[in-house]
Design a protein around this motif. Sequence first.
Motif, PDB file in Angstrom:
ATOM      1  N   ASN A 116       0.681  -1.056   0.103  1.00  0.00           N
ATOM      2  CA  ASN A 116      -0.098   0.036   0.049  1.00  0.00           C
ATOM      3  C   ASN A 116       0.922   1.159   0.066  1.00  0.00           C
ATOM      4  O   ASN A 116       1.897   1.177   0.361  1.00  0.00           O
ATOM      5  N   SER A 117       0.354   2.245  -0.501  1.00  0.00           N
ATOM      6  CA  SER A 117       0.884   3.780  -0.223  1.00  0.00           C
ATOM      7  C   SER A 117       2.279   3.481  -1.049  1.00  0.00           C
ATOM      8  O   SER A 117       3.417   3.987  -0.430  1.00  0.00           O
ATOM      9  N   LEU A 118       2.393   3.204  -2.288  1.00  0.00           N
ATOM     10  CA  LEU A 118       3.401   2.763  -3.041  1.00  0.00           C
ATOM     11  C   LEU A 118       4.036   4.023  -3.494  1.00  0.00           C
ATOM     12  O   LEU A 118       3.385   5.424  -3.806  1.00  0.00           O
ATOM     13  N   LYS A 119       5.390   3.939  -3.454  1.00  0.00           N
ATOM     14  CA  LYS A 119       6.273   5.274  -3.860  1.00  0.00           C
ATOM     15  C   LYS A 119       7.152   4.832  -5.039  1.00  0.00           C
ATOM     16  O   LYS A 119       7.369   3.553  -5.339  1.00  0.00           O
ATOM     17  N   PRO A 120       7.617   5.882  -5.645  1.00  0.00           N
ATOM     18  CA  PRO A 120       8.256   5.660  -6.770  1.00  0.00           C
ATOM     19  C   PRO A 120       9.708   4.658  -6.586  1.00  0.00           C
ATOM     20  O   PRO A 120      10.167   3.894  -7.394  1.00  0.00           O
ATOM     21  N   GLU A 121      10.007   4.950  -5.265  1.00  0.00           N
ATOM     22  CA  GLU A 121      11.373   4.355  -4.837  1.00  0.00           C
ATOM     23  C   GLU A 121      11.018   2.649  -4.649  1.00  0.00           C
ATOM     24  O   GLU A 121      11.977   1.992  -4.308  1.00  0.00           O
ATOM     25  N   ASP A 122       9.835   2.106  -4.540  1.00  0.00           N
ATOM     26  CA  ASP A 122       9.286   0.973  -4.579  1.00  0.00           C
ATOM     27  C   ASP A 122       9.398  -0.068  -5.856  1.00  0.00           C
ATOM     28  O   ASP A 122       9.460  -1.182  -5.906  1.00  0.00           O
ATOM     29  N   THR A 123       9.751   0.870  -6.780  1.00  0.00           N
ATOM     30  CA  THR A 123       9.977   0.366  -8.135  1.00  0.00           C
ATOM     31  C   THR A 123      11.155  -0.650  -8.263  1.00  0.00           C
ATOM     32  O   THR A 123      12.270  -0.409  -7.913  1.00  0.00           O
ATOM     33  N   ALA A 124      10.811  -2.144  -8.769  1.00  0.00           N
ATOM     34  CA  ALA A 124      11.806  -2.998  -8.627  1.00  0.00           C
ATOM     35  C   ALA A 124      11.138  -4.087  -9.034  1.00  0.00           C
ATOM     36  O   ALA A 124      10.021  -4.517  -9.132  1.00  0.00           O
ATOM     37  N   ASP A 125      12.091  -5.299  -9.315  1.00  0.00           N
ATOM     38  CA  ASP A 125      11.877  -6.783  -9.300  1.00  0.00           C
ATOM     39  C   ASP A 125      11.526  -7.270  -8.196  1.00  0.00           C
ATOM     40  O   ASP A 125      12.434  -7.180  -7.329  1.00  0.00           O
ATOM     41  N   TYR A 126      10.459  -7.982  -7.837  1.00  0.00           N
ATOM     42  CA  TYR A 126      10.187  -8.635  -6.434  1.00  0.00           C
ATOM     43  C   TYR A 126      10.189 -10.151  -6.675  1.00  0.00           C
ATOM     44  O   TYR A 126       9.671 -10.803  -7.548  1.00  0.00           O
ATOM     45  N   TYR A 127      10.707 -10.801  -5.598  1.00  0.00           N
ATOM     46  CA  TYR A 127      11.053 -12.121  -5.597  1.00  0.00           C
ATOM     47  C   TYR A 127      10.723 -12.598  -4.274  1.00  0.00           C
ATOM     48  O   TYR A 127      10.793 -11.709  -3.213  1.00  0.00           O
ATOM     49  N   CYS A 128      10.213 -14.041  -4.101  1.00  0.00           N
ATOM     50  CA  CYS A 128      10.292 -14.570  -2.789  1.00  0.00           C
ATOM     51  C   CYS A 128      11.005 -15.894  -2.756  1.00  0.00           C
ATOM     52  O   CYS A 128      11.248 -16.485  -3.951  1.00  0.00           O
ATOM     53  N   LYS A 129      11.404 -16.511  -1.667  1.00  0.00           N
ATOM     54  CA  LYS A 129      11.965 -17.508  -1.447  1.00  0.00           C
ATOM     55  C   LYS A 129      12.235 -17.819   0.053  1.00  0.00           C
ATOM     56  O   LYS A 129      12.248 -16.780   0.855  1.00  0.00           O
ATOM     57  N   PRO A 130      12.441 -18.940   0.440  1.00  0.00           N
ATOM     58  CA  PRO A 130      12.933 -19.363   1.659  1.00  0.00           C
ATOM     59  C   PRO A 130      14.383 -18.676   1.737  1.00  0.00           C
ATOM     60  O   PRO A 130      15.228 -18.694   1.206  1.00  0.00           O
ATOM     61  N   PRO A 131      14.530 -18.123   3.119  1.00  0.00           N
ATOM     62  CA  PRO A 131      16.114 -17.500   3.034  1.00  0.00           C
ATOM     63  C   PRO A 131      17.123 -18.338   2.858  1.00  0.00           C
ATOM     64  O   PRO A 131      18.137 -17.946   2.551  1.00  0.00           O
ATOM     65  N   PHE A 149      17.412 -20.721   1.049  1.00  0.00           N
ATOM     66  CA  PHE A 149      17.776 -21.207  -0.407  1.00  0.00           C
ATOM     67  C   PHE A 149      18.196 -20.624  -1.225  1.00  0.00           C
ATOM     68  O   PHE A 149      18.443 -19.251  -1.076  1.00  0.00           O
ATOM     69  N   SER A 150      19.154 -21.257  -2.238  1.00  0.00           N
ATOM     70  CA  SER A 150      19.767 -20.309  -3.143  1.00  0.00           C
ATOM     71  C   SER A 150      19.181 -20.090  -4.239  1.00  0.00           C
ATOM     72  O   SER A 150      19.616 -18.956  -5.228  1.00  0.00           O
ATOM     73  N   SER A 151      18.246 -20.688  -4.548  1.00  0.00           N
ATOM     74  CA  SER A 151      17.446 -20.628  -6.085  1.00  0.00           C
ATOM     75  C   SER A 151      16.372 -19.491  -6.010  1.00  0.00           C
ATOM     76  O   SER A 151      15.646 -19.157  -5.223  1.00  0.00           O
ATOM     77  N   TRP A 152      16.402 -18.721  -7.192  1.00  0.00           N
ATOM     78  CA  TRP A 152      15.363 -17.700  -7.266  1.00  0.00           C
ATOM     79  C   TRP A 152      14.228 -18.072  -8.372  1.00  0.00           C
ATOM     80  O   TRP A 152      14.636 -18.746  -9.218  1.00  0.00           O
ATOM     81  N   GLY A 153      13.143 -17.344  -8.174  1.00  0.00           N
ATOM     82  CA  GLY A 153      12.272 -17.378  -9.371  1.00  0.00           C
ATOM     83  C   GLY A 153      12.605 -16.267 -10.417  1.00  0.00           C
ATOM     84  O   GLY A 153      13.671 -15.727 -10.332  1.00  0.00           O
ATOM     85  N   GLN A 154      11.607 -16.268 -11.124  1.00  0.00           N
ATOM     86  CA  GLN A 154      11.651 -15.089 -12.256  1.00  0.00           C
ATOM     87  C   GLN A 154      11.454 -13.829 -11.934  1.00  0.00           C
ATOM     88  O   GLN A 154      11.968 -12.904 -12.489  1.00  0.00           O
ATOM     89  N   GLY A 155      10.700 -13.487 -10.686  1.00  0.00           N
ATOM     90  CA  GLY A 155      10.349 -12.303 -10.297  1.00  0.00           C
ATOM     91  C   GLY A 155       9.073 -11.754 -10.972  1.00  0.00           C
ATOM     92  O   GLY A 155       8.667 -12.237 -11.936  1.00  0.00           O
ATOM     93  N   THR A 156       8.529 -10.790 -10.238  1.00  0.00           N
ATOM     94  CA  THR A 156       7.500  -9.784 -11.002  1.00  0.00           C
ATOM     95  C   THR A 156       7.795  -8.425 -10.713  1.00  0.00           C
ATOM     96  O   THR A 156       8.371  -7.951  -9.839  1.00  0.00           O
ATOM     97  N   GLN A 157       7.655  -7.682 -11.886  1.00  0.00           N
ATOM     98  CA  GLN A 157       7.919  -6.345 -11.819  1.00  0.00           C
ATOM     99  C   GLN A 157       7.023  -5.445 -11.502  1.00  0.00           C
ATOM    100  O   GLN A 157       5.811  -5.475 -11.854  1.00  0.00           O
ATOM    101  N   VAL A 158       7.432  -4.689 -10.365  1.00  0.00           N
ATOM    102  CA  VAL A 158       6.604  -3.385 -10.158  1.00  0.00           C
ATOM    103  C   VAL A 158       7.086  -2.149 -10.370  1.00  0.00           C
ATOM    104  O   VAL A 158       8.262  -1.807 -10.203  1.00  0.00           O
ATOM    105  N   THR A 159       6.217  -1.435 -10.927  1.00  0.00           N
ATOM    106  CA  THR A 159       6.781  -0.085 -11.332  1.00  0.00           C
ATOM    107  C   THR A 159       5.851   1.009 -10.863  1.00  0.00           C
ATOM    108  O   THR A 159       4.618   0.873 -11.027  1.00  0.00           O
ATOM    109  N   VAL A 160       6.307   1.799 -10.059  1.00  0.00           N
ATOM    110  CA  VAL A 160       5.626   3.125  -9.378  1.00  0.00           C
ATOM    111  C   VAL A 160       5.760   4.480 -10.184  1.00  0.00           C
ATOM    112  O   VAL A 160       6.997   4.683 -10.043  1.00  0.00           O
ATOM    113  N   SER A 161       4.839   4.849 -11.016  1.00  0.00           N
ATOM    114  CA  SER A 161       5.133   5.950 -11.745  1.00  0.00           C
ATOM    115  C   SER A 161       3.981   6.706 -12.148  1.00  0.00           C
ATOM    116  O   SER A 161       2.910   6.005 -12.242  1.00  0.00           O
TER     117      SER A 161
END
Length: 113
Positions: free
Chosen positions: A83-98, A100-112
């Motif tokens: 919520n209350s997203l800011k331009p500085e929140d723009t990034a690719d977002y990823y999840c994983k167990p801390p 683990f070494s493998s990453w998913g493809q991520g999802t892109q968030v753009t705040v503009s």
Amino acid sequence: QVQLVESGGDLVQPGGSLRLSCVASGFTFSSYAMSWYRQAPGKEREWVAGITRSGITNYAASVKGRFTISRDNAKNTVYLQMNSLKPEDTADYYCKPPQFSSWGQGTQVTVSS
């Protein structure tokens, strides 16, 4: 094998909201803490939020009070309500167990605007 599929990213105006989802497979989801991370253009990946197996949450100072992490063990899914997203929140977002070494493809968030 471990699979992590993030979704829900989009272009949103400052002050807007998004909910990210991450569906996990290949491991016993309920047995692991989960975290969200993000990587902004030209910056290193950073930790954003975490949730333990029992549901205890923790947040980076930059998102505390604006983001909420949650999990649904029946669906092997972890969420990030933003919520209350800011331009500085723009990034690719990823999840994983801390741990683990493998990453998913991520999802892109753009705040503009």
